[in-house]
Design an enzyme around this catalytic site. Structure first.
Site, mmCIF file in Angstrom:
data_model
loop_
_atom_site.group_PDB
_atom_site.id
_atom_site.type_symbol
_atom_site.label_atom_id
_atom_site.label_comp_id
_atom_site.label_asym_id
_atom_site.label_seq_id
_atom_site.Cartn_x
_atom_site.Cartn_y
_atom_site.Cartn_z
ATOM 1 N N THR A 26 -5.134 38.290 43.625
ATOM 2 C CA THR A 26 -5.368 38.940 44.928
ATOM 3 C C THR A 26 -5.638 37.948 46.056
ATOM 4 O OG1 THR A 26 -7.708 39.154 44.435
ATOM 5 C CG2 THR A 26 -6.305 41.051 43.907
ATOM 6 N N LYS A 27 -5.707 36.656 45.775
ATOM 7 C CA LYS A 27 -5.949 35.670 46.838
ATOM 8 C C LYS A 27 -4.684 35.516 47.692
ATOM 9 C CE LYS A 27 -9.996 35.494 45.396
ATOM 10 N NZ LYS A 27 -10.900 34.662 44.629
ATOM 11 N N ASN A 28 -4.753 34.741 48.783
ATOM 12 C CA ASN A 28 -3.601 34.675 49.700
ATOM 13 C C ASN A 28 -2.348 34.136 49.024
ATOM 14 O OD1 ASN A 28 -5.701 35.403 51.406
ATOM 15 N ND2 ASN A 28 -4.796 34.332 53.157
ATOM 16 N N MET A 29 -2.511 33.321 47.981
ATOM 17 C CA MET A 29 -1.382 32.938 47.112
ATOM 18 C C MET A 29 -1.917 32.846 45.689
ATOM 19 S SD MET A 29 -0.848 28.838 47.772
ATOM 20 C CE MET A 29 -0.006 28.538 46.198
ATOM 21 N N TYR A 52 -6.145 33.166 42.005
ATOM 22 C CA TYR A 52 -6.205 34.487 41.378
ATOM 23 C C TYR A 52 -5.215 35.429 42.093
ATOM 24 C CZ TYR A 52 -8.210 38.786 39.575
ATOM 25 O OH TYR A 52 -8.365 39.993 38.962
#
Ligand SMILES: *Cc1c(COP(=O)(O)O)cnc(C)c1O
Length: 370
Positions: free
Chosen positions: A184-187, A182
């Site tokens: 906003t996740k780290n990638m 998603y």
């Protein structure tokens, strides 16, 4: 003076991602195809020591289909935290099984081993711990419980790409592990999820479930979903794989800067890291006085243009959607965390000046007794 707002999260999409998408669009193969196959291989090499990985259209699909592939269904119980995003328990409930909510330990906000033990019944089939905020769960203790009781471990690694526990990568511990992609996740891949599997039979079942139960076209072996990732999304994810290590390093540096500056502020508890754990700081989460948390968040936003987040304000077992699974449950550490946590910006786009502004703003607001 007008200052720019510092957002709590900021996805980074560059020219390489745009070019990769354009390449796919021009190729004419847009649905699941060669980009997805390459992304699965590269993701597996990068994060999970080559464990077979299956790309799906979201992290939630990954958990849901992973549980189905493991044979979880009606009559089964799966132990989950209540202090997490609702997708964790939702995926269990969607299989027809019962999510059994247990408490967290207070240091790292991850599942509390003693609470897990107390919740095991004859119906328990698995434990679904979350590597919350990017900090790994207490691996050996949970593995010991699983082994003693014949339970499977399913990793919710949605927030923990690149984290590790005493040399073991997150995603190589459980029967399967889900990573979310998603924005906003780290990638990110735009939307998407990756499931790393411990064995090729689980991987095969996941591939069937993601594609109408078909391995060979029109020879449907079981009733499945359409949970495929597109080549457009995979192309974005492949580019992000080249950048994630540097981004995680920057997140850790940002976290170290925040901790060095905030550790001595009496009104704040800074995040702890277990010895031997690599924390990838999906969130940099402090604790503040529960009575002042919401006004602190408002003051940071309105007076200092500093964004922040509360993950998560309502324990899952008290949500209207999930409360029927645990009508009378009281989880003291979960309640305490839900009322105290505040996540400060830690994303890789922050400058040294941004970090200084965040530190000064937080210090001033908490000392003023917002
Ligand atoms: C984001 C997230 C999910 C769900 O992932 P999606 O890709 O948004 O479906 C599940 N669990 C946790 C802990 C998450 O943070």
């Amino acid at each position: 003076m007008v200052t720019d707002f510092i957002p709590a999260a900021k996805p980074i999409i560059g020219a390489e991602e745009r070019l990769a998408v354009d390449r796919v669009l021009q190729s004419g193969i847009i649905a699941q195809g060669p980009e997805v196959a390459s992304f699965e291989k590269e993701f597996a090499e990068h994060f999970v020591c080559g464990r077979e990985s299956v790309a799906v259209n979201s992290g939630t699909s990954g958990l849901h289909l992973g549980l189905l592939a493991a044979g979880i269904g009606p009559g089964d119980e799966v132990i989950v935290p209540s202090f997490t995003f609702a997708a964790t328990a939702n995926s269990v409930a969607l299989t027809g099984a019962t999510p059994v909510f247990v408490d967290i330990e207070p240091d790292y906000f991850t599942l509390d081993p003693a609470s897990i033990r107390a919740a095991i019944t004859g119906q328990t089939r698995g434990i679904l711990p979350v590597h919350l905020y990017g900090h790994p769960f207490l691996v050996e203790e949970i593995e010991a419980i699983a082994t003693e009781n014949g339970l499977l471990i399913f990793e919710d690694a949605a927030q923990a790409h690149g984290a590790s526990w005493r040399g073991r990568n997150v995603g190589t511990i459980g029967h399967f592990a889900m990573f979310s992609l998603y924005p906003t996740k780290n990638m990110t891949s735009g939307e998407g999820g990756m499931v790393a599997c411990s064995d090729s039979e689980t991987a095969r079942k996941l591939r069937l479930l993601r594609n109408q139960g078909m391995e060979t076209q029109y020879s449907n072996e079981l009733i499945g979903f359409n949970a495929r990732m597109t080549d457009i999304h995979a192309a974005i994810g492949r580019v992000q794989l080249n950048k994630i290590d540097a981004w995680n390093t920057k997140r850790k540096e940002n976290a170290d800067t925040l901790t060095a500056a905030l550790a001595d502020v009496a009104e704040i508890t800074v995040p702890k890291v277990a010895s031997g754990a690599v924390h990838v700081y999906h969130q940099y989460t402090i604790r503040v006085d529960a009575d002042e948390r919401d006004s602190i968040q408002r003051a940071l936003r309105d007076e200092y243009q500093v964004g922040s987040g509360v993950y998560y304000p309502i324990p899952n077992h008290r949500l209207p959607s999930l409360s029927r699974f645990a009508p009378d449950l009281y989880l003291p550490q979960t309640e305490r965390a839900a009322s105290q946590v505040l996540s400060l910006p830690v994303h890789p786009s922050l400058t040294a000046a941004d970090l200084e502004r965040i530190v000064n703003a937080v210090t001033a607001v908490v000392r003023a007794g917002a």
